[in-house]
Design a protein around this motif. Sequence first.
Motif, PDB file in Angstrom:
ATOM      1  N   PRO A  78       3.055  25.213 -76.558  1.00  0.00           N
ATOM      2  CA  PRO A  78       4.201  24.553 -75.926  1.00  0.00           C
ATOM      3  C   PRO A  78       4.418  24.925 -74.463  1.00  0.00           C
ATOM      4  CG  PRO A  78       4.930  26.273 -77.420  1.00  0.00           C
ATOM      5  CD  PRO A  78       3.462  26.169 -77.591  1.00  0.00           C
ATOM      6  N   GLU A  79       3.642  25.896 -73.935  1.00  0.00           N
ATOM      7  CA  GLU A  79       3.808  26.200 -72.503  1.00  0.00           C
ATOM      8  C   GLU A  79       3.205  25.118 -71.626  1.00  0.00           C
ATOM      9  OE1 GLU A  79       2.730  29.981 -71.032  1.00  0.00           O
ATOM     10  OE2 GLU A  79       4.138  31.033 -72.324  1.00  0.00           O
ATOM     11  N   MET A  80       2.388  24.256 -72.215  1.00  0.00           N
ATOM     12  CA  MET A  80       1.813  23.173 -71.435  1.00  0.00           C
ATOM     13  C   MET A  80       2.786  21.995 -71.403  1.00  0.00           C
ATOM     14  SD  MET A  80      -1.615  20.972 -72.115  1.00  0.00           S
ATOM     15  CE  MET A  80      -2.766  22.213 -71.543  1.00  0.00           C
TER      16      MET A  80
ATOM     17  N   ARG B  79       9.266  29.568 -72.438  1.00  0.00           N
ATOM     18  CA  ARG B  79      10.372  29.372 -73.368  1.00  0.00           C
ATOM     19  C   ARG B  79      11.677  29.875 -72.754  1.00  0.00           C
ATOM     20  NH1 ARG B  79      12.839  32.030 -77.365  1.00  0.00           N
ATOM     21  NH2 ARG B  79      11.610  33.894 -76.956  1.00  0.00           N
ATOM     22  N   ARG B  80      11.584  31.014 -72.085  1.00  0.00           N
ATOM     23  CA  ARG B  80      12.790  31.577 -71.504  1.00  0.00           C
ATOM     24  C   ARG B  80      12.483  31.973 -70.060  1.00  0.00           C
ATOM     25  NH1 ARG B  80      16.569  35.888 -71.943  1.00  0.00           N
ATOM     26  NH2 ARG B  80      15.144  37.486 -72.702  1.00  0.00           N
ATOM     27  N   PRO B  81      12.562  31.015 -69.138  1.00  0.00           N
ATOM     28  CA  PRO B  81      12.302  31.360 -67.736  1.00  0.00           C
ATOM     29  C   PRO B  81      13.361  32.342 -67.250  1.00  0.00           C
ATOM     30  CG  PRO B  81      12.998  29.053 -67.952  1.00  0.00           C
ATOM     31  CD  PRO B  81      12.953  29.610 -69.322  1.00  0.00           C
ATOM     32  N   ARG B  82      12.945  33.323 -66.460  1.00  0.00           N
ATOM     33  CA  ARG B  82      13.937  34.295 -65.975  1.00  0.00           C
ATOM     34  C   ARG B  82      13.352  35.114 -64.839  1.00  0.00           C
ATOM     35  NH1 ARG B  82      13.054  38.607 -70.879  1.00  0.00           N
ATOM     36  NH2 ARG B  82      11.046  37.695 -71.358  1.00  0.00           N
ATOM     37  N   PHE B  83      14.160  36.018 -64.322  1.00  0.00           N
ATOM     38  CA  PHE B  83      13.746  36.885 -63.226  1.00  0.00           C
ATOM     39  C   PHE B  83      13.351  36.071 -61.992  1.00  0.00           C
ATOM     40  CE2 PHE B  83      12.021  39.671 -66.890  1.00  0.00           C
ATOM     41  CZ  PHE B  83      13.293  40.097 -67.202  1.00  0.00           C
ATOM     42  N   GLY B  84      14.020  34.944 -61.778  1.00  0.00           N
ATOM     43  CA  GLY B  84      13.785  34.178 -60.554  1.00  0.00           C
ATOM     44  C   GLY B  84      12.356  33.678 -60.483  1.00  0.00           C
TER      45      GLY B  84
ATOM     46  N   THR C 197       9.825  15.120 -70.532  1.00  0.00           N
ATOM     47  CA  THR C 197      10.720  15.887 -71.392  1.00  0.00           C
ATOM     48  C   THR C 197      10.104  17.255 -71.622  1.00  0.00           C
ATOM     49  OG1 THR C 197      11.318  13.834 -72.483  1.00  0.00           O
ATOM     50  CG2 THR C 197      11.946  15.866 -73.586  1.00  0.00           C
ATOM     51  N   ASP C 198      10.868  18.326 -71.397  1.00  0.00           N
ATOM     52  CA  ASP C 198      10.282  19.656 -71.542  1.00  0.00           C
ATOM     53  C   ASP C 198      10.437  20.168 -72.982  1.00  0.00           C
ATOM     54  OD1 ASP C 198      12.787  20.772 -71.882  1.00  0.00           O
ATOM     55  OD2 ASP C 198      12.834  21.769 -69.933  1.00  0.00           O
ATOM     56  N   ARG C 199       9.999  21.391 -73.233  1.00  0.00           N
ATOM     57  CA  ARG C 199       9.964  21.904 -74.615  1.00  0.00           C
ATOM     58  C   ARG C 199      11.348  22.034 -75.233  1.00  0.00           C
ATOM     59  NH1 ARG C 199       7.349  27.757 -74.238  1.00  0.00           N
ATOM     60  NH2 ARG C 199       7.825  27.829 -76.446  1.00  0.00           N
ATOM     61  N   HIS C 200      12.379  22.103 -74.370  1.00  0.00           N
ATOM     62  CA  HIS C 200      13.744  22.170 -74.902  1.00  0.00           C
ATOM     63  C   HIS C 200      14.431  20.804 -74.873  1.00  0.00           C
ATOM     64  CE1 HIS C 200      13.501  26.470 -75.214  1.00  0.00           C
ATOM     65  NE2 HIS C 200      13.248  26.609 -73.925  1.00  0.00           N
ATOM     66  N   GLU C 201      13.609  19.745 -74.756  1.00  0.00           N
ATOM     67  CA  GLU C 201      14.121  18.362 -74.761  1.00  0.00           C
ATOM     68  C   GLU C 201      15.016  18.059 -73.565  1.00  0.00           C
ATOM     69  OE1 GLU C 201      13.015  16.087 -76.959  1.00  0.00           O
ATOM     70  OE2 GLU C 201      11.759  17.646 -77.875  1.00  0.00           O
ATOM     71  N   ARG C 202      14.869  18.827 -72.482  1.00  0.00           N
ATOM     72  CA  ARG C 202      15.608  18.481 -71.261  1.00  0.00           C
ATOM     73  C   ARG C 202      14.840  17.410 -70.504  1.00  0.00           C
ATOM     74  NH1 ARG C 202      16.660  24.670 -70.090  1.00  0.00           N
ATOM     75  NH2 ARG C 202      14.436  24.504 -70.446  1.00  0.00           N
TER      76      ARG C 202
END
Lengths: 438, 438
Positions: free
Chosen positions: A91-93, A143-148, B97-102
């Motif tokens: 799912p990262e693609m 899945r969880r983008p963070r840290f800028g 559409t991204d993995r979180h359906e945004r």
Amino acid sequence: MRLSRYFLPTLKDTPSEAQIISHQLMLRAGLVRQEAAGIYAWLPLGLRVLRRIETIVREEQERAGAVELLMPTLQLADLWRESGRYDAYGPEMLRITDRHERELLYGPTNEEMITDIFRAYVKSYKALPLNLFHIQWKFRDERRPRFGVMRGREFLMKDAYSFDVDEASARKAYNRMFVAYLNTFARMGLKAVPMRADTGPIGGDLSHEFIVLADTGESAVFCDRKLVEMPAPGADVDWNDLQAIVDERISLYAATEEMHDTAVFESQTAEGDRLAARGIEVGHIFYFGTKYSVPMKANVQGADGKDAPVHMGSYGVGVSRLLGAIIEASHDDAGIIWPDAVAPFDVVVINLRTNDEAVCAACEDAVERLEGAGFDVLYDDTDERPGGKFATADLIGIPWQLTIGPKGVAEGVVELKRRATGEKVTLSLDAALERLAG
Amino acid sequence: MRLSRYFLPTLKDTPSEAQIISHQLMLRAGLVRQEAAGIYAWLPLGLRVLRRIETIVREEQERAGAVELLMPTLQLADLWRESGRYDAYGPEMLRITDRHERELLYGPTNEEMITDIFRAYVKSYKALPLNLFHIQWKFRDERRPRFGVMRGREFLMKDAYSFDVDEASARKAYNRMFVAYLNTFARMGLKAVPMRADTGPIGGDLSHEFIVLADTGESAVFCDRKLVEMPAPGADVDWNDLQAIVDERISLYAATEEMHDTAVFESQTAEGDRLAARGIEVGHIFYFGTKYSVPMKANVQGADGKDAPVHMGSYGVGVSRLLGAIIEASHDDAGIIWPDAVAPFDVVVINLRTNDEAVCAACEDAVERLEGAGFDVLYDDTDERPGGKFATADLIGIPWQLTIGPKGVAEGVVELKRRATGEKVTLSLDAALERLAG
């Protein structure tokens, strides 16, 4: 550049969404603005740093013999089906369907596309060795983008791909990138340590990560202090035989948390040399042989007249991520401390009284002379109070601050402050120019 | 750069998919490779031209007071819902559409995002006028992509956005871009003619297209010959008052097919000055006032203390498209003729006998001296036959060809050929260097 005509939206308060210091400082100093989760706009000051980092990366790639091209951001899904990675990538693609229902994707990396380009044009060993690189925006749907920008989704990466007729030649190509990376990070003022690494989804049997040491780094690292202290090889090396330079380094213990083995560490390293630190990955190199050339049928004819799959490696640098890594490694309570080589401007000229004609004239003269001497100058000509100007200058981390006020003008002097040390000297403009040139 | 170590995959035959000459030549000269319909990889030679064009565009934007930033390629759909364009834009917008359906989209233009950035930081007229530009990859999902980079889907565009406190000031901003565009295209060796245009989906009430004249251009254009012959204003103008320069031009008749009116043309233009030609759009500028600032609530406080919507314009240059346009305007049967300012290399040094030590030494000396004098040099050190080397040099269109063979070495001379005119002279290397510097 006059600050009054520039676009530098600094923030007084630390935005609550930023957990780590580099992210906080990048937002506060007006370097980036988040446009969506993990997707950033690069404001003018941030873009200047990004371009300087990019330029250093490019120059060191070219010095090592790599040739620049530019692949598009979007790729055909079918290309990834050839290598078998389309389904494997997960799912990262970011998968996209166009108006004609063709399947595209936003490239997270380019092994398939460069192999396709290579096989379209190169048929003979005579064109080898070849190393092609590009610096392009990539997308990984974290899945969880963070840290800028440290773990963003849309990010700028340099990726190089080497093509060689056999493994021995491919290892020379690997060594060239190994040395290019040492030089690249050293030029940015970073201590980047090569560490043996897992190859992960790229594949292959030889891989090193380059880890910048920073107290606030994401992962624990363990290495021989001698490796950290070893200077970069520089450009004046024999690019065809770098094995000794590489061996000198990989013979010393260095491992990230995942690869760390305490017993081995203690047996290979003198007690006083054992360094347990924290670090940030800024580069990753891989030798993976024929992993892509076999399924994609990228063959070259050898000197013996026979076709054989080409041997490949790939070599990444996280260009946008480096901004975060550099700030993590170089900041204080007042803000960023840019290393000279990547600073957005070399000097900020601070006008302490913008309604005083003599002070303005002295500032403009200083700006003109600095620019004439080849420095990039930010001129704070705003009507902000002195305290605010000093705070902004410290926050945005320009290496030198040259301050001019009415008292200095009367005495024919300016104040020059070195951001990194806080050292201030009062001297003539001539002497300041000399100091900066030195 | 040694050609033997470069990556320049030229093609002998004209690819059948290319209908127009610029597309044919870009493929044959190894400038680009199609990766999907309307999506191209920029091979090393093409990338060099792209970067030179980009640099000219950037320099002229900065000269006109615009400040560079960089917005991401992907945008949130919600931003486009605010302006009402998300539904209006149609199937040319690539929706993702991204993995979180945004819901995301690949930006085809950036009015919404720049308005969002502006409103986040700028609250007062004191920060105005402001013009922010970026040079970034865009995507328009053309139903039928064709003509190579001239109507691609993933393309590089410079887009600038001006912000002003009122219409009078916004028109000054418009004029600055108008003049910047005249200078930009002139520097690239192009005859680009401003023509009053429809505003289309961008909106607004004032708009000009800049059309490059080329016999093979996509559309018919009609204009006063005096407009074509008028030199660009140059940088040495009063950037705060350009109305006379703009008026001098827009008072002369110029129209694309869609806007053309024969009766008006004949009444406004002397018979000998009526030019019917063909052209290619390379730039488009718009003043649209408060079209985006009203729905997106981008207000600034005026000098009177009252909030009012900011007045905006937007200004596009098709950076990647310009390669095609320049080739359409500048080629012959043998290949491309790059204008000096955008050429990938300044000189190609052609070694006529690579197995002759004296010739190789003479070539290497020439390359070194040319590079020392600041020229970008491609050195054809391959073992191709002379005829093939000359054909490649003509095809890729480097402005100067410097040929060295055994006979010349014996006599102490080189042959210098100007690609554009075909003129050849035999002279000493010193004299050749002088000629090139002149």
